[in-house]
Design a protein around this motif. Structure first.
Motif: not given
Length: 290
Positions: A61, A11, A58, A236, A239
């Motif tokens: 998503a 992440i 990343f 979050w 993201l």
């Protein structure tokens, strides 16, 4: 600093600031739906600018941004597939063209679904060898050659309405290549459709429609994996900001690509991919990039 490896999941995006995430979101949105590989650019741009690799989580998503853009742009097709399929099942009219397209979309999703599950632990792991710049460079070069060959050898006359289930399966198998960074889902499926003699703009439409379930499943799966990994709240927020930015840029990328392919060939993408691949191979070989 946020731990960039949560439960073995990369992440790296959590350590970037909002300006960096915004820039990467724009690049991700554009390159996700153009046949030039978003993963390649998510590795190359941070490497050149000295930023941390945002990680495969990343990129995966960000599929939600691509999903929003494709559904928005092809809304009429999506609506007709859904409503037409429901009508066909209710009336038992299984020759309905929208029902057949729905079956084709499902059929094309099966290969990448199986392969994605089998390779998920390798693809999303911290320091995954598949995200190496040399791998991406070679992938870019190989896809440039294949796309170039399709321009030389194929006639580009067919439309989506002439699609057969065999065509969907072939494009679905080609879609597995998207799991290798540098190949590009759009690039692999568009090239396969070109080899099947679809018109360039129809090949792109075919590619996007057949890819909808794969895009949705990849994005939702990654969000679930991140949820289970219990990443920190700031990760979050990074993201979702990236997804918002990428959604807007992805929509304009589709709009531009469809109009471009109505008038021109894919040669600019072939040249760009070849140049990017050669640059990466040379940069890694000389130690310019690691």
């Amino acid at each position: 600093m946020t731990d960039v490896c949560s439960s073995g999941l990369d992440i790296g995006f959590a350590s970037l600031d909002y300006l960096q995430i915004g820039i990467l979101g724009v690049i991700q949105g554009i390159t996700e739906l153009l046949p030039i590989s978003s993963t390649a650019h998510m590795r190359v741009v941070p490497a050149v600018l000295g930023w941390r690799d945002p990680g495969s989580a990343f990129s995966a998503a960000m599929q939600m941004a691509a999903l929003a853009a494709v559904v928005s742009y092809f809304w009429r097709d999506v609506r007709d597939v859904v409503s037409g399929s429901v009508t066909a099942v209710r009336e038992r009219d299984f020759s309905n063209k929208w029902f057949l397209l729905a079956v084709a979309i499902i059929l094309a999703t099966i290969p990448i679904g199986i392969a994605g599950l089998a390779l998920s632990s390798v693809l999303n792991a911290c320091g995954s060898p598949l995200r190496g710049l040399m791998v991406i460079g070679v992938s870019c070069l190989v896809m440039a050659v294949l796309m170039g060959v399709s321009e030389f050898t194929c006639r580009h006359r067919r439309t989506v309405e002439q699609m057969r289930l065999r065509d969907a399966l072939i494009v679905g198998i080609a879609q597995i290549g998207a799991l290798i960074p540098g190949v590009s889902r759009s690039g692999s499926t568009l090239t396969a459709a070109l080899f099947l003699n679809f018109k360039r703009e129809e090949a792109a439409r075919f590619s996007f429609l057949l890819g909808l379930p794969a895009i949705a499943l990849a994005g939702l799966k990654e969000l679930w994996v991140l949820h289970k990994a219990e990443i920190p709240p700031e990760a979050w927020s990074h993201l979702f900001f990236g997804i918002l930015v990428a959604s807007v840029s992805a929509f304009f990328a589709i709009w531009g690509l469809m109009r471009f392919l109505e008038r021109f060939s894919t040669w600019p993408f072939v040249i760009y991919r070849a140049a990017l691949g050669i640059f990466l191979i040379a940069a890694v070989s000389t130690g310019f990039l690691q």
